[in-house]
Design a protein around this motif. Structure first.
Motif, PDB file in Angstrom:
ATOM      1  N   GLN A  44     -36.482  -3.738  11.866  1.00 52.45           N
ATOM      2  CA  GLN A  44     -35.761  -4.888  12.379  1.00 52.45           C
ATOM      3  C   GLN A  44     -35.681  -6.027  11.349  1.00 52.45           C
ATOM      4  OE1 GLN A  44     -35.655  -5.504  16.680  1.00 52.45           O
ATOM      5  NE2 GLN A  44     -37.857  -5.102  16.628  1.00 52.45           N
ATOM      6  N   GLU A  66     -34.236 -10.564  14.429  1.00 51.79           N
ATOM      7  CA  GLU A  66     -34.451  -9.703  15.599  1.00 51.79           C
ATOM      8  C   GLU A  66     -35.902  -9.785  16.072  1.00 51.79           C
ATOM      9  OE1 GLU A  66     -31.162  -6.162  14.848  1.00 51.79           O
ATOM     10  OE2 GLU A  66     -33.082  -6.113  13.774  1.00 51.79           O
ATOM     11  N   GLY A 124     -37.577 -11.410  19.733  1.00 55.34           N
ATOM     12  CA  GLY A 124     -38.323 -10.550  20.643  1.00 55.34           C
ATOM     13  C   GLY A 124     -37.612  -9.258  20.991  1.00 55.34           C
ATOM     14  N   LYS A 125     -36.701  -8.808  20.124  1.00 54.03           N
ATOM     15  CA  LYS A 125     -35.994  -7.558  20.393  1.00 54.03           C
ATOM     16  C   LYS A 125     -36.981  -6.403  20.430  1.00 54.03           C
ATOM     17  CE  LYS A 125     -32.335  -4.507  18.717  1.00 54.03           C
ATOM     18  NZ  LYS A 125     -31.312  -4.273  17.668  1.00 54.03           N
ATOM     19  N   ARG A 126     -36.833  -5.558  21.415  1.00 53.13           N
ATOM     20  CA  ARG A 126     -37.739  -4.426  21.585  1.00 53.13           C
ATOM     21  C   ARG A 126     -37.066  -3.127  21.173  1.00 53.13           C
ATOM     22  NH1 ARG A 126     -39.843  -4.911  27.632  1.00 53.13           N
ATOM     23  NH2 ARG A 126     -37.618  -5.300  27.973  1.00 53.13           N
ATOM     24  N   LEU A 127     -37.858  -2.210  20.655  1.00 57.49           N
ATOM     25  CA  LEU A 127     -37.368  -0.891  20.269  1.00 57.49           C
ATOM     26  C   LEU A 127     -37.858   0.136  21.276  1.00 57.49           C
ATOM     27  CD1 LEU A 127     -38.075  -0.985  16.413  1.00 57.49           C
ATOM     28  CD2 LEU A 127     -35.908  -1.438  17.594  1.00 57.49           C
ATOM     29  N   ARG A 128     -37.028   1.116  21.542  1.00 56.89           N
ATOM     30  CA  ARG A 128     -37.394   2.158  22.509  1.00 56.89           C
ATOM     31  C   ARG A 128     -37.980   3.360  21.776  1.00 56.89           C
ATOM     32  NH1 ARG A 128     -36.170   2.565  27.692  1.00 56.89           N
ATOM     33  NH2 ARG A 128     -34.512   0.999  27.525  1.00 56.89           N
ATOM     34  N   ASP A 174     -40.598   4.200  26.256  1.00 61.07           N
ATOM     35  CA  ASP A 174     -41.220   2.889  26.380  1.00 61.07           C
ATOM     36  C   ASP A 174     -40.584   1.895  25.407  1.00 61.07           C
ATOM     37  OD1 ASP A 174     -42.918   3.903  28.251  1.00 61.07           O
ATOM     38  OD2 ASP A 174     -44.620   4.155  26.898  1.00 61.07           O
ATOM     39  N   LEU A 175     -40.462   0.649  25.833  1.00 64.11           N
ATOM     40  CA  LEU A 175     -39.951  -0.424  24.988  1.00 64.11           C
ATOM     41  C   LEU A 175     -41.129  -1.160  24.359  1.00 64.11           C
ATOM     42  CD1 LEU A 175     -37.115  -1.803  27.275  1.00 64.11           C
ATOM     43  CD2 LEU A 175     -36.809  -0.676  25.062  1.00 64.11           C
ATOM     44  N   VAL A 176     -41.099  -1.338  23.053  1.00 67.98           N
ATOM     45  CA  VAL A 176     -42.200  -1.999  22.352  1.00 67.98           C
ATOM     46  C   VAL A 176     -41.631  -3.043  21.393  1.00 67.98           C
ATOM     47  CG1 VAL A 176     -43.755  -0.028  22.502  1.00 67.98           C
ATOM     48  CG2 VAL A 176     -42.209  -0.213  20.564  1.00 67.98           C
ATOM     49  N   ILE A 177     -42.410  -4.083  21.157  1.00 66.67           N
ATOM     50  CA  ILE A 177     -42.054  -5.092  20.171  1.00 66.67           C
ATOM     51  C   ILE A 177     -42.779  -4.755  18.875  1.00 66.67           C
ATOM     52  CG2 ILE A 177     -42.164  -7.533  19.564  1.00 66.67           C
ATOM     53  CD1 ILE A 177     -42.054  -8.215  22.510  1.00 66.67           C
ATOM     54  N   CYS A 178     -42.025  -4.474  17.824  1.00 67.96           N
ATOM     55  CA  CYS A 178     -42.620  -4.112  16.548  1.00 67.96           C
ATOM     56  C   CYS A 178     -41.614  -4.368  15.431  1.00 67.96           C
ATOM     57  CB  CYS A 178     -43.078  -2.654  16.538  1.00 67.96           C
ATOM     58  SG  CYS A 178     -41.759  -1.469  16.853  1.00 67.96           S
TER      59      CYS A 178
END
Length: 225
Positions: free
Chosen positions: A31, A35, A39-43, A48-52
């Motif tokens: 990201q 992004e 706080g955009k989250r990746l699936r 599951d959606l995670v912030i990384c």
């Protein structure tokens, strides 16, 4: 806003190790700073959606439960099954180390510093695997040293370093790569060669010389095992 180049190398390290040992990768994502701040989250692959900052997803290498599963059959079959688990465990441990080793190689810093700066999730998984195998202190220390040496040799080998650099540069530009795109970059670094799935299981463990010189087991070696 740009992506963090060190993060691109970190994720490239994971993607490269998966390719080198023949495990299918779906994608890698890194990201931008904007992004991340939003706080955009990746699936993840499990939904599951995670912030990384970034992630690499693909087929599991050594998934839960992390310890070896009971093997039925003759003593020979049980021993062969255990060797297979050793192979899966060790590759996953190398994968856990690969991100911060690749980042450290790019930044020219000690891998321990890179680990403390952004390898928390990787080390949690590393510890979970180690704990599940119930190794005594001496055997655990020996395995940790082997994994560190294998990872360092792989990331710093001429072919491995070239593959990681190519993936990282592509992630800097695009932010997202498919497994097929990363595999093409790795094959280019290795002269068009690619490992068959589980071909390494028949000749595990690798030597540091094999890793440094770009050895890749053939399908013939797997068939003969």
């Amino acid at each position: 806003m740009p992506r963090r180049r060190a993060t691109c190398h970190h994720e490239a390290g994971h993607a490269f190790v998966r390719w080198f040992f023949g495990f299918k990768t779906d994608r890698a994502v890194v990201q931008t700073a904007e992004e991340i701040r939003a706080g955009k989250r990746l699936r993840g692959r499990d939904g599951d959606l995670v912030i990384c900052h970034g992630m690499v997803s693909g087929d599991p290498i050594h998934d839960r439960p992390f310890g070896p599963w009971p093997q039925a059959g003759s003593p020979e079959q049980q021993a062969a099954g255990l060797r297979w688990w050793f192979y899966r465990r060790d590759v996953e441990l190398i994968n856990c180390y690969a991100g911060f080793h690749a980042e450290a190689h790019y930044r020219r810093i000690d891998p321990a510093a890179a680990m403390l700066g952004g390898g928390g999730a990787d080390m949690e998984r590393f510890s979970a695997i180690m704990n599940a195998w119930l190794l005594d202190k001496a055997n655990r220390k020996e395995l940790e040293a082997k994994v560190d040496a294998w990872t360092r040799a792989l990331v710093r080998s001429p072919q491995g370093s070239a593959a990681i650099r190519s993936i990282a540069e592509a992630l800097m530009t695009r932010g997202r790569l498919s497994g097929a795109q990363m595999a093409a970059l790795c094959r280019e670094a290795y002269g068009g060669r690619e490992c068959e799935f589980e071909a390494w299981s028949s000749c595990w463990p690798p030597t540091l010389t094999q890793i440094r010189c770009g050895y890749i087991p053939s399908a013939t070696a797997l068939a003969a095992a």
